[in-house]
Motif scaffolding. Structure first.
Motif, PDB file in Angstrom:
ATOM      1  N   ALA A 115       6.084  -0.319 -10.945  1.00 20.89           N
ATOM      2  CA  ALA A 115       7.129  -1.186 -10.391  1.00 20.89           C
ATOM      3  C   ALA A 115       8.133  -1.585 -11.471  1.00 20.89           C
ATOM      4  CB  ALA A 115       6.489  -2.435  -9.783  1.00 20.89           C
ATOM      5  N   TRP A 116       7.637  -1.923 -12.659  1.00 17.95           N
ATOM      6  CA  TRP A 116       8.528  -2.330 -13.755  1.00 17.95           C
ATOM      7  C   TRP A 116       9.379  -1.165 -14.236  1.00 17.95           C
ATOM      8  CZ3 TRP A 116      10.195  -6.837 -15.521  1.00 17.95           C
ATOM      9  CH2 TRP A 116       9.482  -7.985 -15.169  1.00 17.95           C
ATOM     10  N   GLU A 117       8.814   0.036 -14.236  1.00 23.57           N
ATOM     11  CA  GLU A 117       9.582   1.223 -14.633  1.00 23.57           C
ATOM     12  C   GLU A 117      10.896   1.315 -13.864  1.00 23.57           C
ATOM     13  OE1 GLU A 117       6.067   4.523 -15.391  1.00 23.57           O
ATOM     14  OE2 GLU A 117       7.604   4.918 -13.911  1.00 23.57           O
ATOM     15  N   GLY A 118      10.811   0.989 -12.583  1.00 21.48           N
ATOM     16  CA  GLY A 118      11.963   1.143 -11.704  1.00 21.48           C
ATOM     17  C   GLY A 118      13.186   0.381 -12.169  1.00 21.48           C
ATOM     18  N   LEU A 119      12.966  -0.746 -12.843  1.00 14.61           N
ATOM     19  CA  LEU A 119      14.094  -1.577 -13.271  1.00 14.61           C
ATOM     20  C   LEU A 119      14.866  -1.004 -14.449  1.00 14.61           C
ATOM     21  CD1 LEU A 119      12.958  -5.303 -13.161  1.00 14.61           C
ATOM     22  CD2 LEU A 119      15.043  -4.375 -12.180  1.00 14.61           C
ATOM     23  N   ARG A 120      14.243  -0.036 -15.138  1.00 14.36           N
ATOM     24  CA  ARG A 120      14.890   0.634 -16.282  1.00 14.36           C
ATOM     25  C   ARG A 120      15.193  -0.310 -17.436  1.00 14.36           C
ATOM     26  NH1 ARG A 120      16.096   6.343 -15.073  1.00 14.36           N
ATOM     27  NH2 ARG A 120      15.778   6.460 -12.847  1.00 14.36           N
ATOM     28  N   VAL A 121      14.357  -1.287 -17.616  1.00 14.63           N
ATOM     29  CA  VAL A 121      14.553  -2.185 -18.760  1.00 14.63           C
ATOM     30  C   VAL A 121      13.358  -2.132 -19.711  1.00 14.63           C
ATOM     31  CG1 VAL A 121      16.057  -3.783 -17.525  1.00 14.63           C
ATOM     32  CG2 VAL A 121      13.592  -4.170 -17.504  1.00 14.63           C
ATOM     33  N   MET A 122      12.444  -1.186 -19.470  1.00 18.97           N
ATOM     34  CA  MET A 122      11.230  -1.108 -20.283  1.00 18.97           C
ATOM     35  C   MET A 122      11.441  -0.166 -21.464  1.00 18.97           C
ATOM     36  SD  MET A 122       9.286  -3.073 -18.511  1.00 18.97           S
ATOM     37  CE  MET A 122       7.577  -2.804 -18.967  1.00 18.97           C
ATOM     38  N   SER A 123      10.901  -0.565 -22.596  1.00 19.60           N
ATOM     39  CA  SER A 123      11.009   0.269 -23.792  1.00 19.60           C
ATOM     40  C   SER A 123       9.929   1.346 -23.792  1.00 19.60           C
ATOM     41  CB  SER A 123      10.846  -0.592 -25.036  1.00 19.60           C
ATOM     42  OG  SER A 123      10.715   0.223 -26.176  1.00 19.60           O
ATOM     43  N   ARG A 124      10.269   2.487 -24.378  1.00 20.80           N
ATOM     44  CA  ARG A 124       9.271   3.553 -24.519  1.00 20.80           C
ATOM     45  C   ARG A 124       8.663   3.577 -25.911  1.00 20.80           C
ATOM     46  NH1 ARG A 124      10.967   8.650 -20.960  1.00 20.80           N
ATOM     47  NH2 ARG A 124      12.445   7.594 -19.594  1.00 20.80           N
ATOM     48  N   ASP A 125       9.232   2.797 -26.846  1.00 27.27           N
ATOM     49  CA  ASP A 125       8.634   2.821 -28.193  1.00 27.27           C
ATOM     50  C   ASP A 125       7.954   1.491 -28.534  1.00 27.27           C
ATOM     51  OD1 ASP A 125      11.076   1.543 -28.440  1.00 27.27           O
ATOM     52  OD2 ASP A 125      11.684   2.596 -30.261  1.00 27.27           O
ATOM     53  N   THR A 126       8.733   0.424 -28.662  1.00 29.62           N
ATOM     54  CA  THR A 126       8.104  -0.875 -28.916  1.00 29.62           C
ATOM     55  C   THR A 126       9.106  -1.978 -28.606  1.00 29.62           C
ATOM     56  OG1 THR A 126       6.736  -2.104 -30.501  1.00 29.62           O
ATOM     57  CG2 THR A 126       8.744  -1.091 -31.367  1.00 29.62           C
ATOM     58  N   CYS A 127       8.694  -3.210 -28.787  1.00 20.82           N
ATOM     59  CA  CYS A 127       9.543  -4.352 -28.443  1.00 20.82           C
ATOM     60  C   CYS A 127      10.206  -4.890 -29.711  1.00 20.82           C
ATOM     61  CB  CYS A 127       8.681  -5.430 -27.786  1.00 20.82           C
ATOM     62  SG  CYS A 127       9.596  -6.895 -27.297  1.00 20.82           S
ATOM     63  N   ARG A 128      11.557  -4.863 -29.756  1.00 17.04           N
ATOM     64  CA  ARG A 128      12.313  -5.311 -30.932  1.00 17.04           C
ATOM     65  C   ARG A 128      13.311  -6.396 -30.540  1.00 17.04           C
ATOM     66  NH1 ARG A 128      11.286  -1.158 -34.273  1.00 17.04           N
ATOM     67  NH2 ARG A 128      11.113   0.889 -33.319  1.00 17.04           N
ATOM     68  N   PRO A 129      12.836  -7.598 -30.284  1.00 18.03           N
ATOM     69  CA  PRO A 129      13.769  -8.660 -29.879  1.00 18.03           C
ATOM     70  C   PRO A 129      14.802  -8.964 -30.969  1.00 18.03           C
ATOM     71  CG  PRO A 129      11.490  -9.285 -29.449  1.00 18.03           C
ATOM     72  CD  PRO A 129      11.450  -8.054 -30.286  1.00 18.03           C
ATOM     73  N   PHE A 130      16.006  -9.276 -30.554  1.00 16.37           N
ATOM     74  CA  PHE A 130      17.108  -9.700 -31.435  1.00 16.37           C
ATOM     75  C   PHE A 130      17.502  -8.636 -32.462  1.00 16.37           C
ATOM     76  CE2 PHE A 130      14.744 -13.727 -30.408  1.00 16.37           C
ATOM     77  CZ  PHE A 130      15.638 -14.167 -29.464  1.00 16.37           C
ATOM     78  N   CYS A 131      17.089  -7.415 -32.257  1.00 14.71           N
ATOM     79  CA  CYS A 131      17.379  -6.323 -33.198  1.00 14.71           C
ATOM     80  C   CYS A 131      18.459  -5.428 -32.594  1.00 14.71           C
ATOM     81  CB  CYS A 131      16.096  -5.528 -33.438  1.00 14.71           C
ATOM     82  SG  CYS A 131      16.339  -4.071 -34.469  1.00 14.71           S
ATOM     83  N   ALA A 132      19.358  -4.953 -33.439  1.00 16.47           N
ATOM     84  CA  ALA A 132      20.437  -4.087 -32.945  1.00 16.47           C
ATOM     85  C   ALA A 132      19.882  -2.816 -32.313  1.00 16.47           C
ATOM     86  CB  ALA A 132      21.379  -3.738 -34.096  1.00 16.47           C
ATOM     87  N   GLY A 184       1.998 -10.969 -38.498  1.00 19.14           N
ATOM     88  CA  GLY A 184       3.055 -10.222 -37.835  1.00 19.14           C
ATOM     89  C   GLY A 184       2.534  -8.943 -37.208  1.00 19.14           C
ATOM     90  N   HIS A 185       1.293  -9.007 -36.733  1.00 21.60           N
ATOM     91  CA  HIS A 185       0.647  -7.823 -36.169  1.00 21.60           C
ATOM     92  C   HIS A 185       1.201  -7.502 -34.778  1.00 21.60           C
ATOM     93  CE1 HIS A 185      -2.452  -4.962 -35.129  1.00 21.60           C
ATOM     94  NE2 HIS A 185      -2.755  -5.668 -34.055  1.00 21.60           N
ATOM     95  N   CYS A 186       1.565  -6.274 -34.538  1.00 16.70           N
ATOM     96  CA  CYS A 186       2.058  -5.853 -33.225  1.00 16.70           C
ATOM     97  C   CYS A 186       0.921  -5.170 -32.478  1.00 16.70           C
ATOM     98  CB  CYS A 186       3.237  -4.903 -33.383  1.00 16.70           C
ATOM     99  SG  CYS A 186       3.755  -4.148 -31.821  1.00 16.70           S
ATOM    100  N   ALA A 187       0.569  -5.719 -31.305  1.00 16.10           N
ATOM    101  CA  ALA A 187      -0.586  -5.194 -30.549  1.00 16.10           C
ATOM    102  C   ALA A 187      -0.169  -4.187 -29.479  1.00 16.10           C
ATOM    103  CB  ALA A 187      -1.348  -6.349 -29.919  1.00 16.10           C
ATOM    104  N   ILE A 188       1.065  -3.706 -29.565  1.00 13.49           N
ATOM    105  CA  ILE A 188       1.553  -2.754 -28.566  1.00 13.49           C
ATOM    106  C   ILE A 188       1.019  -1.361 -28.877  1.00 13.49           C
ATOM    107  CG2 ILE A 188       3.638  -1.612 -27.687  1.00 13.49           C
ATOM    108  CD1 ILE A 188       5.063  -4.390 -28.313  1.00 13.49           C
ATOM    109  N   GLY A 189       0.513  -0.682 -27.867  1.00 13.48           N
ATOM    110  CA  GLY A 189      -0.003   0.669 -28.071  1.00 13.48           C
ATOM    111  C   GLY A 189      -0.022   1.453 -26.771  1.00 13.48           C
ATOM    112  N   ASP A 190      -0.620   2.632 -26.813  1.00 14.35           N
ATOM    113  CA  ASP A 190      -0.696   3.470 -25.616  1.00 14.35           C
ATOM    114  C   ASP A 190      -1.537   2.785 -24.546  1.00 14.35           C
ATOM    115  OD1 ASP A 190       0.823   5.429 -26.766  1.00 14.35           O
ATOM    116  OD2 ASP A 190      -0.915   6.546 -27.539  1.00 14.35           O
ATOM    117  N   LEU A 191      -1.065   2.856 -23.306  1.00 15.80           N
ATOM    118  CA  LEU A 191      -1.796   2.246 -22.200  1.00 15.80           C
ATOM    119  C   LEU A 191      -3.022   3.070 -21.865  1.00 15.80           C
ATOM    120  CD1 LEU A 191       0.956   1.194 -19.613  1.00 15.80           C
ATOM    121  CD2 LEU A 191      -0.573  -0.319 -20.892  1.00 15.80           C
TER     122      LEU A 191
END
Lengths: 402, 95
Positions: free
Chosen positions: A200-217, A29-36
């Motif tokens: 380009a993706w920033e523009g859509l305003r659907v990007m997370s600034r912390d991490t990806c939490r699918p199906f989570c409230a 369950g390792h999350c590989a998301i980090g600073d770009l």
């Protein structure tokens, strides 16, 4: 119709540089998301991603190759090397003529575009490298695979944004099943984590600034990843006759279009794709033990996908496991379906269902068994892999254990 | 110089543009969705607001209600923009 099996798999993504390390990370369950770590990251609002770290192109390719291979092509070649080696296949004569390559990508050589636009617009130069076009083109990765492995049958690239890989794999499956080809190399590659790509993706305003939490409230949006997943699809009798290791069977595919909105997903489109894949594979809903969700971590996707699963599977929806591995390897856009196919193979072959990482609290609109945070051992005989793209273009694969 | 009056007028223009209606058909009481501005229209309107006032608007299209930027009505947007203009220019009054 002929049966189609997977006899080779390869990958490079933020979780690992091959299939074994990627599956091990998924198990943990390792999350590989980090600073770009990209040029001009300080000018970005979104500064996280699931990046392939410590990547040194010169460790894998020589100077002439690097001049021709965009990062996405490099990823495709590295993953393909693993897949072809595992399959044990070499292509010559009639087999070469009856084998091809279909890849998915969305951005193609986006790093090459980004770098060279910077050169002419920002730096004001009036000359670019002579290989910019063959390096950036969307069919470059597929072309280099056909050249590297002598694949002389049908080869092309599929671009359906976030569903590109699933459309590509589905098409390759149909080629082998129908007899148009005996072996197809397929999957997807993406490398969009450059300044222009993220901006380009920033523009859509659907990007997370912390991490990806699918199906989570507490979900906060999607996080982009990168990488490649490449597979060798082969006609079943042929694979058996030569004693090849069979990872799983591709049993069916369905492709649908929402025909409604360029970005908002439709429940009906997703439902028709899942139900269609089951039908194509001659499966019933109760056969499915695991679904690898599209699960982007956006409100629009997660609620729509959960409702679609509940509707297609009825009472069985509460008995199957569904997880989003994007919580670990990020949304790899045109490569994501290919990398996620590894999660299905792990469930079918190894009996390990990868979790939805980063999960905190239930969302009543996503009331399914989403395998929160910890992988689970289970016997899974059949599996679906969902991909629902911008443009309302959906492709769902049905897999079976062999 | 940007007065509250200017902000209101410009926000009304931006919303009207997005809804493809006349500016006079937009009031502070208008609800964007009722004017035909869907979620993507809202994202585009917010981009236009950022460009017009040179501000950063904290808006997440995933959960608009949870963003620190009230879009429940055009008047709420005017108030939120006024607050951001003051905060981001370090003044207490937009003018």
């Amino acid at each position: 119709m002929r049966r189609v099996v997977i006899t080779g798999a390869g990958t490079i993504n933020a979780l690992g540089i091959d299939v074994a390390s990627t599956m091990a990370a998924m198990r943990e369950g390792h999350c590989a998301i980090g600073d770009l770590d990209i040029r001009d990251a300080d000018r970005l609002t979104i500064r996280i991603g699931a990046q392939v770290r410590d990547y040194d192109e010169s460790a894998h390719f020589n100077r002439q190759q690097i001049a021709l291979f965009d990062r996405y092509t490099q990823f495709a070649l590295l993953a393909a090397g693993q897949a072809l080696a595992q399959s044990g296949l070499a292509f010559s004569g009639e087999l070469a003529a009856r084998s091809g390559v279909i890849l998915g990508t969305s951005g193609g050589g986006l790093n090459t575009q980004d770098e060279n636009y910077r050169v002419v617009y920002e730096e004001g130069k009036n000359r670019v490298h002579p290989f910019v076009v063959p390096k950036l083109m969307n069919n470059a990765a597929a072309a280099h695979l056909s050249m590297e492995y002598n694949l002389k049958g049908p080869s092309f690239t599929v671009a359906t944004a976030c569903a590109s890989s699933n459309h590509a794999i589905g098409q390759a499956f149909q080629f082998v099943r129908s007899g148009m080809a005996d072996v197809m190399v397929t999957g997807g590659a993406e490398a969009m984590l450059c300044f222009g790509g993220v901006k380009a993706w920033e523009g859509l305003r659907v990007m997370s600034r912390d991490t990806c939490r699918p199906f989570c409230a507490t979900r906060s949006g999607m996080v982009q990843g990168e990488g490649a997943g490449i597979f060798v699809l082969e006609e079943y009798e042929r694979a058996r006759a030569r004693g090849a290791e069979i990872l799983a069977e591709v049993a069916g595919v369905a492709m649908t279009s929402d025909a409604s909105d360029i970005v908002m997903p439709s429940r009906q489109g997703a439902e028709r794709a899942m139900a269609g894949a089951l039908r194509d594979a001659s499966m019933t809903p109760s056969d499915i033990g695991y679904i690898n969700a599209h699960g982007t971590g956006t409100a629009a996707n997660d609620k729509t996908e959960s409702a679609a699963v509940a509707h297609v599977f009825g009472p069985h929806a509460d008995r199957l496991a569904i997880s989003s591995t994007k919580s670990m390897h990020g949304h790899c856009i045109g490569a994501t379906g290919a990398i996620e196919l590894l999660a299905c193979i792990m469930a079918l072959r190894d009996g390990v269902i990868p979790p939805t990482a980063n999960w905190r609290e239930p969302d009543p609109e996503c009331a399914l068994d989403i395998v929160p945070n910890t992988a689970r051992e289970a016997v899974v005989r059949a599996s679906l892999s969902n991909a629902f793209a911008f443009g309302g273009m959906n492709a769902v694969l049905a897999l079976r254990a062999v | 110089m940007t007065t509250k009056h200017d902000i209101r007028a410009r926000v009304h223009e931006i919303v009207a543009d997005q809804a493809m209606i006349d500016t006079t058909d937009v009031s502070d009481a208008s609800v964007p969705a009722d004017l035909g501005v869907d979620s993507m229209g809202l994202v585009e309107a917010i981009f236009a607001i950022e460009e017009a006032f040179d501000i950063q608007v904290p808006f997440n299209a995933n959960e608009p209600a949870k963003s620190d930027f009230d879009v429940s009505s055009v008047g709420a947007i005017v108030e939120a923009v006024t607050r951001l203009v003051c905060e981001q220019r370090g003044v207490t009054d937009p003018s």
